[in-house]
Design an enzyme around this catalytic site. Structure first.
Site, mmCIF file in Angstrom:
data_model
loop_
_atom_site.group_PDB
_atom_site.id
_atom_site.type_symbol
_atom_site.label_atom_id
_atom_site.label_comp_id
_atom_site.label_asym_id
_atom_site.label_seq_id
_atom_site.Cartn_x
_atom_site.Cartn_y
_atom_site.Cartn_z
ATOM 1 N N ARG A 177 29.658 44.656 26.773
ATOM 2 C CA ARG A 177 29.055 45.901 27.265
ATOM 3 C C ARG A 177 30.063 46.883 27.863
ATOM 4 O O ARG A 177 29.727 48.017 28.154
ATOM 5 C CB ARG A 177 27.961 45.571 28.294
ATOM 6 C CG ARG A 177 26.654 45.193 27.635
ATOM 7 C CD ARG A 177 25.614 44.820 28.658
ATOM 8 N NE ARG A 177 25.868 43.494 29.209
ATOM 9 C CZ ARG A 177 25.305 43.026 30.321
ATOM 10 N NH1 ARG A 177 24.488 43.785 31.021
ATOM 11 N NH2 ARG A 177 25.570 41.813 30.744
ATOM 12 N N GLN A 236 40.586 28.863 26.381
ATOM 13 C CA GLN A 236 39.292 28.376 25.885
ATOM 14 C C GLN A 236 39.040 29.108 24.570
ATOM 15 O O GLN A 236 38.698 30.282 24.550
ATOM 16 C CB GLN A 236 38.178 28.689 26.894
ATOM 17 C CG GLN A 236 36.842 28.096 26.488
ATOM 18 C CD GLN A 236 35.678 28.631 27.312
ATOM 19 O OE1 GLN A 236 35.776 29.682 27.937
ATOM 20 N NE2 GLN A 236 34.577 27.913 27.302
ATOM 21 N N GLY A 272 35.431 35.418 28.792
ATOM 22 C CA GLY A 272 34.404 36.227 28.117
ATOM 23 C C GLY A 272 34.940 37.566 27.617
ATOM 24 O O GLY A 272 35.969 38.065 28.065
ATOM 25 N N LEU A 320 37.021 31.759 35.916
ATOM 26 C CA LEU A 320 36.516 31.864 34.545
ATOM 27 C C LEU A 320 36.666 33.291 34.043
ATOM 28 O O LEU A 320 36.091 34.215 34.610
ATOM 29 C CB LEU A 320 35.035 31.468 34.500
ATOM 30 C CG LEU A 320 34.675 30.107 35.099
ATOM 31 C CD1 LEU A 320 33.200 29.822 34.889
ATOM 32 C CD2 LEU A 320 35.513 29.015 34.476
HETATM 33 C C1 UD1 Z 1 26.473 32.449 35.377
HETATM 34 C C2 UD1 Z 1 25.686 31.264 35.914
HETATM 35 C C3 UD1 Z 1 24.470 31.778 36.683
HETATM 36 C C4 UD1 Z 1 24.925 32.673 37.798
HETATM 37 C C5 UD1 Z 1 25.829 33.797 37.273
HETATM 38 C C6 UD1 Z 1 26.463 34.531 38.428
HETATM 39 C C7 UD1 Z 1 25.968 29.445 34.293
HETATM 40 C C8 UD1 Z 1 25.347 28.686 33.199
HETATM 41 N N1 UD1 Z 1 25.252 30.443 34.814
HETATM 42 O O1 UD1 Z 1 25.613 33.115 34.477
HETATM 43 O O2 UD1 Z 1 23.735 30.693 37.214
HETATM 44 O O3 UD1 Z 1 23.816 33.230 38.473
HETATM 45 O O4 UD1 Z 1 26.887 33.269 36.470
HETATM 46 O O5 UD1 Z 1 27.187 35.636 37.983
HETATM 47 O O6 UD1 Z 1 27.072 29.129 34.709
HETATM 48 N N2 UD1 Z 1 32.922 32.329 30.845
HETATM 49 C C9 UD1 Z 1 33.999 31.669 30.275
HETATM 50 N N3 UD1 Z 1 33.763 30.844 29.201
HETATM 51 C C10 UD1 Z 1 32.529 30.640 28.700
HETATM 52 C C11 UD1 Z 1 31.440 31.301 29.287
HETATM 53 C C12 UD1 Z 1 31.669 32.141 30.350
HETATM 54 O O7 UD1 Z 1 35.133 31.833 30.699
HETATM 55 O O8 UD1 Z 1 32.419 29.887 27.746
HETATM 56 C C13 UD1 Z 1 33.177 33.202 31.980
HETATM 57 C C14 UD1 Z 1 32.788 34.640 31.693
HETATM 58 O O9 UD1 Z 1 33.891 35.367 31.199
HETATM 59 C C15 UD1 Z 1 32.368 35.127 33.069
HETATM 60 C C16 UD1 Z 1 31.849 33.881 33.761
HETATM 61 O O10 UD1 Z 1 32.349 32.785 33.041
HETATM 62 O O11 UD1 Z 1 33.476 35.602 33.837
HETATM 63 C C17 UD1 Z 1 30.328 33.827 33.809
HETATM 64 O O12 UD1 Z 1 29.825 33.781 32.502
HETATM 65 P P1 UD1 Z 1 28.518 34.542 32.077
HETATM 66 O O13 UD1 Z 1 28.278 34.271 30.640
HETATM 67 O O14 UD1 Z 1 28.578 35.947 32.519
HETATM 68 O O15 UD1 Z 1 27.429 33.732 32.907
HETATM 69 P P2 UD1 Z 1 26.063 34.269 33.435
HETATM 70 O O16 UD1 Z 1 25.084 34.254 32.328
HETATM 71 O O17 UD1 Z 1 26.245 35.537 34.165
#
Ligand code: UD1
Ligand code: CA
Length: 424
Positions: free
Chosen positions: A17, A77, A13, A10
């Site tokens: 920050r 995405q 994002g 994934l």
């Molecule tokens: C997520 C987990 C959390 C975990 C944490 C670990 C979920 C709902 N929560 O939270 O339980 O403890 O990771 O680091 O999964 N991303 C996408 N598309 C999106 C949203 C996110 O590609 O629509 C990617 C972001 O770029 C990132 C990763 O997914 O690399 C995690 O997303 P982030 O929003 O940072 O999740 P957390 O709130 O940290």
């Protein structure tokens, strides 16, 4: 029979920050983007035809992937509606896949291939439908919490923003790494909804849904919580570099390399060094290099990558090497630049020698070859392409533009004159 393994990373994002024009996953730790560090680990662990979910400034990520990881597929995405939504975007590409899908985040560069291998092994041995990876943090703030039932099984994952005070006390956090038997459990992705405080599609809801469908969910606890350290800011980036650097130094010292001052020594994970070599303070070794035994490198040496250094070689202070193959018992001890070069055995390169390998107008780089036992006088400029023969000698201060035969002296400096009593 071992199941096929494919990773989905994934990386859509923005990384607000970071305050950067680059997408977060393109920031580097030891000269490699975060996403590449994760990819290297999954590939080394045996994952093939992996998928990266891209979104914010995807063209930058895509260009990098196409060049460096051509078998990796990028899936767009368009809107970042949550981690569950990100996986839904990849559904089409994996719907008929019968193996295991590993899911990881592109901003956790410290995950090791060893841990990934252990996770997959654990998943297969337990015949799990989902293996969810966790770690214990003294300060779990911000992470999803692993909720366990009376039998110590994982019942669900609750995000910080949806957690009750009771759940916030849990120190076991979701690492954001999962191994999923896609054939039995992939279908639950479509059932994920966004009815939570963030109005996001949470991938973590997969746990609840799979349990409802009587699937087997197994937790795998990571020994070292460092491995899931995520990058959200430039400060985190420096912290990750520091952890990766210490890991490498520990590994080298364990294997018999002397590091005089670990505090000021940077050695990339892709560098190998054999025992009895000594690395002196303030040495920076970047990229992929192979260094032999009984060498002395530094202080203040800078290897920029693609260097092969044989045994008993000395690379001294303020020496920069790039794409240099240096054979045994050769000394490059002071203030030199040697790039795009093959340097033989028992060569001595005097202080201040420069291989002029780059034509800034044509942008062409050329090679220097220095054969065994050649002796290069101090302050020589060797203008490549050029070959210095075996046992040849170059007078100090020369600018060498054409080949020198074996055993010859090459010299280009003006003859010294003396004008007696000139000063009077
Ligand atoms: C997520 C987990 C959390 C975990 C944490 C670990 C979920 C709902 N929560 O939270 O339980 O403890 O990771 O680091 O999964 N991303 C996408 N598309 C999106 C949203 C996110 O590609 O629509 C990617 C972001 O770029 C990132 C990763 O997914 O690399 C995690 O997303 P982030 O929003 O940072 O999740 P957390 O709130 O940290
Ligand atoms: Ca995160």
């Amino acid at each position: 029979m071992e199941k096929d393994l494919k990773a989905v990373i994934l990386a859509a994002g923005k990384g607000t920050r970071m305050k950067s024009l680059l997408p977060k996953v393109m920031h580097e730790v030891f000269n490699k983007p975060l996403v590449a560090r994760v990819l290297d680990s999954v590939i080394e662990a045996g994952a093939k035809e992996n998928i990266v979910i891209t979104g914010h400034k995807r063209e930058i990520v895509d260009e990098y992937l196409a060049k460096n990881y051509p078998s990796t597929v990028s899936v767009f995405q368009k809107e970042q509606l949550g981690t569950g939504h990100a996986i839904k975007c990849a559904s089409e590409k994996i719907q008929n896949f019968k193996g295991n899908i590993l899911i990881l985040c592109g901003d956790t560069p410290l995950i090791t291939s060893k841990s990934i291998q252990n996770i997959v092994k654990f998943h297969n041995e337990n015949n799990a439908d989902i293996t969810v990876v966790s770690a214990f943090f003294d300060d779990p703030y911000g992470y999803g919490r692993i909720v366990r039932d009376n039998e110590n099984n994982v019942s669900e994952i609750v995000e910080e923003k949806d957690a009750s005070p009771e759940i916030k006390k849990i120190k076991e956090v979701n690492a954001g790494i999962y191994c999923i038997n896609w054939e039995t459990t992939g279908k639950y992705i479509d059932e994920i909804k966004n009815d939570n405080n963030q109005k996001e599609y949470y991938l973590t809801d997969l746990i609840k849904l799979a349990k409802k469908g009587s699937k087997k969910v197994c937790p795998y606890v990571l020994e070292s919580a460092d491995e899931i350290f995520g990058i959200n800011s430039r400060k985190n980036l420096a912290e990750a570099i520091s952890i990766m650097r210490q890991r490498k130094l520990d590994e080298l010292m364990e294997a018999g390399v002397t590091i005089i001052d670990p505090m000021t020594t940077y050695i990339s994970p892709e560098t190998t060094i054999e025992p009895e070599t000594v690395i002196l303070p303030s040495t920076v070794i970047e990229g992929k290099n192979k260094i032999g035994k009984n060498c002395k490198i530094g202080p203040f040496a800078h290897l920029r990558g693609d260097c092969t250094i044989a045994d008993f070689v000395k690379i001294g202070n303020f020496v920069e090497l790039k794409k240099a193959n240096v054979q045994s018992h050769t000394n490059i001890c002071h203030l030199s630049y040697v790039g795009d070069s093959i340097v033989g055995e028992n060569v001595n390169i005097g202080a201040g020698t420069i291989t002029a390998n780059y034509d800034s107008r044509t942008k062409i780089k050329s090679q220097t070859v220095i054969k065994n036992k050649a002796s290069i006088g101090s302050n020589t400029v060797i203008v490549a392409p050029v070959e210095i023969g075996e046992n040849a000698l170059i007078g100090a201060g020369s600018v060498i533009t054409s080949d020198i035969k074996a055993n010859s002296l090459g010299i280009t400096r003006a003859k010294q004159r003396e004008i007696e009593n000139y000063v009077k």
